[in-house]
Design a protein around this motif. Sequence first.
Motif, PDB file in Angstrom:
ATOM      1  N   ARG A  72      -4.579  12.352  -8.150  1.00 48.08           N
ATOM      2  CA  ARG A  72      -5.110  13.665  -7.633  1.00 48.08           C
ATOM      3  C   ARG A  72      -4.199  14.280  -7.085  1.00 48.08           C
ATOM      4  O   ARG A  72      -4.811  15.640  -6.763  1.00 48.08           O
ATOM      5  CB  ARG A  72      -5.898  12.906  -6.401  1.00 48.08           C
ATOM      6  N   ARG A 118      -4.998   6.699  -7.767  1.00 46.14           N
ATOM      7  CA  ARG A 118      -5.285   7.764  -6.809  1.00 46.14           C
ATOM      8  C   ARG A 118      -4.257   8.718  -6.658  1.00 46.14           C
ATOM      9  O   ARG A 118      -4.782   9.738  -6.390  1.00 46.14           O
ATOM     10  CB  ARG A 118      -5.838   6.807  -5.348  1.00 46.14           C
ATOM     11  N   ARG A 119      -3.034   8.425  -6.836  1.00 43.80           N
ATOM     12  CA  ARG A 119      -2.056   9.361  -7.023  1.00 43.80           C
ATOM     13  C   ARG A 119      -2.302  10.582  -7.794  1.00 43.80           C
ATOM     14  O   ARG A 119      -1.870  11.441  -7.582  1.00 43.80           O
ATOM     15  CB  ARG A 119      -0.551   8.583  -7.266  1.00 43.80           C
ATOM     16  N   ASP A 179       7.238   9.098 -10.272  1.00 46.85           N
ATOM     17  CA  ASP A 179       6.270   9.742 -11.334  1.00 46.85           C
ATOM     18  C   ASP A 179       7.299  10.712 -11.744  1.00 46.85           C
ATOM     19  O   ASP A 179       8.255  11.538 -11.397  1.00 46.85           O
ATOM     20  CB  ASP A 179       5.076  10.259 -10.815  1.00 46.85           C
ATOM     21  N   TYR A 224      -6.536   2.777   1.712  1.00 45.22           N
ATOM     22  CA  TYR A 224      -6.014   4.028   1.821  1.00 45.22           C
ATOM     23  C   TYR A 224      -4.891   4.021   1.106  1.00 45.22           C
ATOM     24  O   TYR A 224      -4.135   3.303   0.937  1.00 45.22           O
ATOM     25  CB  TYR A 224      -5.405   3.988   3.531  1.00 45.22           C
ATOM     26  N   VAL A 225      -4.621   5.224   0.545  1.00 39.13           N
ATOM     27  CA  VAL A 225      -3.328   5.782  -0.302  1.00 39.13           C
ATOM     28  C   VAL A 225      -2.869   7.074   0.234  1.00 39.13           C
ATOM     29  O   VAL A 225      -3.673   7.952   0.287  1.00 39.13           O
ATOM     30  CB  VAL A 225      -3.582   5.708  -1.691  1.00 39.13           C
ATOM     31  N   PRO A 226      -1.517   7.072   0.651  1.00 40.30           N
ATOM     32  CA  PRO A 226      -1.265   8.535   1.113  1.00 40.30           C
ATOM     33  C   PRO A 226      -1.492   9.429   0.002  1.00 40.30           C
ATOM     34  O   PRO A 226      -1.338   9.521  -1.145  1.00 40.30           O
ATOM     35  CB  PRO A 226       0.286   8.233   1.464  1.00 40.30           C
ATOM     36  N   LYS A 238      -5.116   0.765  -8.689  1.00 41.83           N
ATOM     37  CA  LYS A 238      -5.890   1.634  -7.654  1.00 41.83           C
ATOM     38  C   LYS A 238      -5.105   2.684  -7.167  1.00 41.83           C
ATOM     39  O   LYS A 238      -5.492   3.756  -7.362  1.00 41.83           O
ATOM     40  CB  LYS A 238      -6.791   0.866  -6.601  1.00 41.83           C
ATOM     41  N   ALA A 239      -3.998   2.412  -6.616  1.00 42.78           N
ATOM     42  CA  ALA A 239      -3.172   3.117  -6.013  1.00 42.78           C
ATOM     43  C   ALA A 239      -2.554   4.355  -6.750  1.00 42.78           C
ATOM     44  O   ALA A 239      -2.518   5.387  -6.500  1.00 42.78           O
ATOM     45  CB  ALA A 239      -1.950   2.219  -5.267  1.00 42.78           C
ATOM     46  N   GLU A 245     -13.386   0.285 -11.592  1.00 48.69           N
ATOM     47  CA  GLU A 245     -13.482   0.708 -10.260  1.00 48.69           C
ATOM     48  C   GLU A 245     -12.797   2.022  -9.804  1.00 48.69           C
ATOM     49  O   GLU A 245     -13.506   2.946  -9.347  1.00 48.69           O
ATOM     50  CB  GLU A 245     -13.099  -0.450  -9.199  1.00 48.69           C
ATOM     51  N   ILE A 255       0.913  -1.212   0.068  1.00 52.80           N
ATOM     52  CA  ILE A 255       0.067  -0.001   0.073  1.00 52.80           C
ATOM     53  C   ILE A 255       0.708   1.211  -0.016  1.00 52.80           C
ATOM     54  O   ILE A 255       0.445   2.432  -0.154  1.00 52.80           O
ATOM     55  CB  ILE A 255      -0.971  -0.051   1.285  1.00 52.80           C
ATOM     56  N   ARG A 256       2.061   1.074  -0.044  1.00 54.42           N
ATOM     57  CA  ARG A 256       2.827   2.535   0.237  1.00 54.42           C
ATOM     58  C   ARG A 256       4.329   2.198  -0.720  1.00 54.42           C
ATOM     59  O   ARG A 256       4.483   1.040  -0.957  1.00 54.42           O
ATOM     60  CB  ARG A 256       3.248   2.720   1.444  1.00 54.42           C
ATOM     61  N   LEU A 269       2.605   2.965   8.662  1.00 54.83           N
ATOM     62  CA  LEU A 269       2.377   3.255   7.311  1.00 54.83           C
ATOM     63  C   LEU A 269       3.747   3.757   6.605  1.00 54.83           C
ATOM     64  O   LEU A 269       4.026   3.075   5.486  1.00 54.83           O
ATOM     65  CB  LEU A 269       1.455   4.003   6.750  1.00 54.83           C
ATOM     66  N   MET A 302     -18.403   6.291  -3.322  1.00 52.58           N
ATOM     67  CA  MET A 302     -17.485   6.733  -2.241  1.00 52.58           C
ATOM     68  C   MET A 302     -17.394   8.438  -2.235  1.00 52.58           C
ATOM     69  O   MET A 302     -17.306   8.910  -3.311  1.00 52.58           O
ATOM     70  CB  MET A 302     -16.165   6.061  -2.467  1.00 52.58           C
ATOM     71  N   PRO A 343      -0.336  12.429  -1.620  1.00 51.61           N
ATOM     72  CA  PRO A 343       1.172  12.989  -2.047  1.00 51.61           C
ATOM     73  C   PRO A 343       1.341  14.061  -1.903  1.00 51.61           C
ATOM     74  O   PRO A 343       2.518  14.722  -1.573  1.00 51.61           O
ATOM     75  CB  PRO A 343       1.340  12.639  -3.544  1.00 51.61           C
ATOM     76  N   VAL A 344       0.370  15.132  -1.938  1.00 54.93           N
ATOM     77  CA  VAL A 344       0.710  16.420  -1.757  1.00 54.93           C
ATOM     78  C   VAL A 344       0.826  16.784  -0.262  1.00 54.93           C
ATOM     79  O   VAL A 344       2.014  17.417   0.036  1.00 54.93           O
ATOM     80  CB  VAL A 344      -0.691  17.352  -2.237  1.00 54.93           C
ATOM     81  N   TRP A 346     -14.342   5.853  -9.168  1.00 54.52           N
ATOM     82  CA  TRP A 346     -14.066   6.379  -7.561  1.00 54.52           C
ATOM     83  C   TRP A 346     -13.648   7.696  -7.897  1.00 54.52           C
ATOM     84  O   TRP A 346     -14.080   8.783  -7.264  1.00 54.52           O
ATOM     85  CB  TRP A 346     -13.231   5.484  -6.888  1.00 54.52           C
TER      86      TRP A 346
END
Lengths: 371, 371
Positions: free
Chosen positions: A156, A153-154, B102, B51-53, A149-150, A171, A122-123, B25, B1, B55-56, A175
């Motif tokens: 964002r 989400r990044r 990234d 959960y995903v941290p 997924k991860a 999915e 997850i990290r 984490l 969600m 990044p900001v 989301w």
Amino acid sequence: MARAPRQADIAAAAGVSQTTVSLILSGNTDGMRLSESTRQRVLKAAEKLGYVPDPVATRLASARNHMIGVYTFASAFPTDVDGFYYPILVGIEEEAAALGQDLVLFTGTGGLEAGLDDKTAIRRTADGKAAIRRTADDKAAIRRTADDKAAIRRTRIADGCLFFGRHVPEEPIDWLLGSGFPLVYIGRRDELDGRIPFVGVDYVAASAAVVDRLVSAGHREIRYLRSVDDALSSSDRERGVLAAAKSARLSERLVVRAADSEVGGLVERWREEGVTAVVVEETDTGTLSAALLEAVKGVRVPGELSVAVLGQPKDHPEVSGFEVPRRELGRRAVRVLVDQITSSGARRPEQVLLDCTPITGSTIGPVAPSA
Amino acid sequence: MARAPRQADIAAAAGVSQTTVSLILSGNTDGMRLSESTRQRVLKAAEKLGYVPDPVATRLASARNHMIGVYTFASAFPTDVDGFYYPILVGIEEEAAALGQDLVLFTGTGGLEAGLDDKTAIRRTADGKAAIRRTADDKAAIRRTADDKAAIRRTRIADGCLFFGRHVPEEPIDWLLGSGFPLVYIGRRDELDGRIPFVGVDYVAASAAVVDRLVSAGHREIRYLRSVDDALSSSDRERGVLAAAKSARLSERLVVRAADSEVGGLVERWREEGVTAVVVEETDTGTLSAALLEAVKGVRVPGELSVAVLGQPKDHPEVSGFEVPRRELGRRAVRVLVDQITSSGARRPEQVLLDCTPITGSTIGPVAPSA
DNA sequence: CTGAAAGCGCTTACAG
DNA sequence: CTGAAAGCGCTTACAG
């Protein structure tokens, strides 16, 4: 110089509060008027100190940071289909620069998560150096999904994101969409009940137009050669071909799926069957059309077999077909995304189809009188 | 969600403090041991909530965000020299993905600042939509500099940044360097007293080796054709050529600067002068070598005039020269940058030169007996 | 017209 | 072994 100056430094220099500095520099002065003298003092201090806002803090405080993401599910710089994607990237960069946006390229799922055990999946590891262990075990698929997924989400971290690719990981995209995150797909998409905003290409119309041209030239024995792969861009082309065939009352059994290696044999057979024209799908790799053009080169007597490509094969400007507006695709996608970012209200998803430019070419001839 | 889960949500679910969640984490458990049961509870909750941290936030809290910047002073996706840069980008992306980083592409100075008045030049407008007004007035140069500065400072949103380009804007780069920001240039640089870290190409050695080959083949009447432009990659090649000429006791007056259009005339003259071999610089656009190969095609009798290129001209695999390890250049630059990011101590700037691979080719022959 | 305060979601000393 | 608190540099209500 030691540390980057922040608003507090400007505030101290100008003898105002940090809030005031923020107000003045960000221009968010709705309804309020700052005295012109303060304004000038702050501006001058900011310039003197060489102030540039910290984009990270800006973003965290929920404003925008003028970065738009580019998410490709494979490589952003593919080596096998570079001719296909490069112009899109060029368009994206052009428009992004014009609109003052930086680009964040998310390197997809190639990152550290792949193959790590659950605890750490997850990290990212703290030092960013963990070796990549590619595992081929049963959990690979599951992990891959989790990674997607991860990674998605990044995304964002940017104000919004452009998505590329053949498949839609429903999915995570759902989301993102649900959370109001601005996103635009490049290429038409019909997943998620048509709620995905996109900028695509009108392959249906362009493909139908090509068949129409053949029909106008008198062809009735036509075959359509398409790839075995099932992308939306393939089925759209096929739909266009079928629609045109139908309205010209041609046999609708003209569609043939084939791999590159089968093309040679097919062409021979078709010629025996009295086929006068072959239309071929142009895919991102371009290998199918290349195979056809190669096969046809051997047997073709000028004017005897017409050929058209649903797209524009590399290094064959003479072939009749159409030009996909790839650069414009990139530009437009950026514009739609930035629109979405800057427009506050949630409107219905913008879905844009771009027209292709017909390429007249020289490979569509009249039906040979002998045929 | 609705909203993305944060550490606080996990903390609530697991019945611990947000700090503990962060500790577990992030893995920053130096010296401290968290009970395995808590650890498991937290990990489970995190996974369950997806959960995903953020990044900001991570970045703002002064940790790393696993983004590395790519700053090109022109376009990141140039259309005229794409064959040159693309492989470097491919290498950068590959290695970035492998290391879980990234990529942030800074769109240079094409952004909003250009042409805006002083008051607003220091920031981007709030809505990101201000029209671009290109001004050609006296202040253009000054503004350009200011823009560079701002754009380069923006770079700090990433953990570190790769820089491309012919020139080094010394002031902002010096500033970045001074602030300890990790950066690596692609291409050798000697500005700022050699304090700029880079990954470059050993053009000196590769170029000398080419001349050595010609000398070994018996050539003594050699001309070196180089571009009029003065980049470090040009002067490095020239240095290599001169060094080899010197040690072979050739005339050191073999260097000729010329524009593409002059090449035809030069070749004719050289042939009259009894020149037996021509070496030409390969530039990013590749036009000079193309001009030479074209000029030579007309006059060359096989074996009469040897030709070598200091690089590898596009679409001419048969030409003797060397291969610039462009992909490796990108990969290595990323590695050096990430090293710099993850290594705490400030070491002296890492400066790497990569070797080129000789291309034997078929355009270097023995000296024609008649000559 | 301007400032004090809370908050964005994290990390990192510092206490216990 | 775990938590309360401060802080990263901004924006955004909310007071005055």
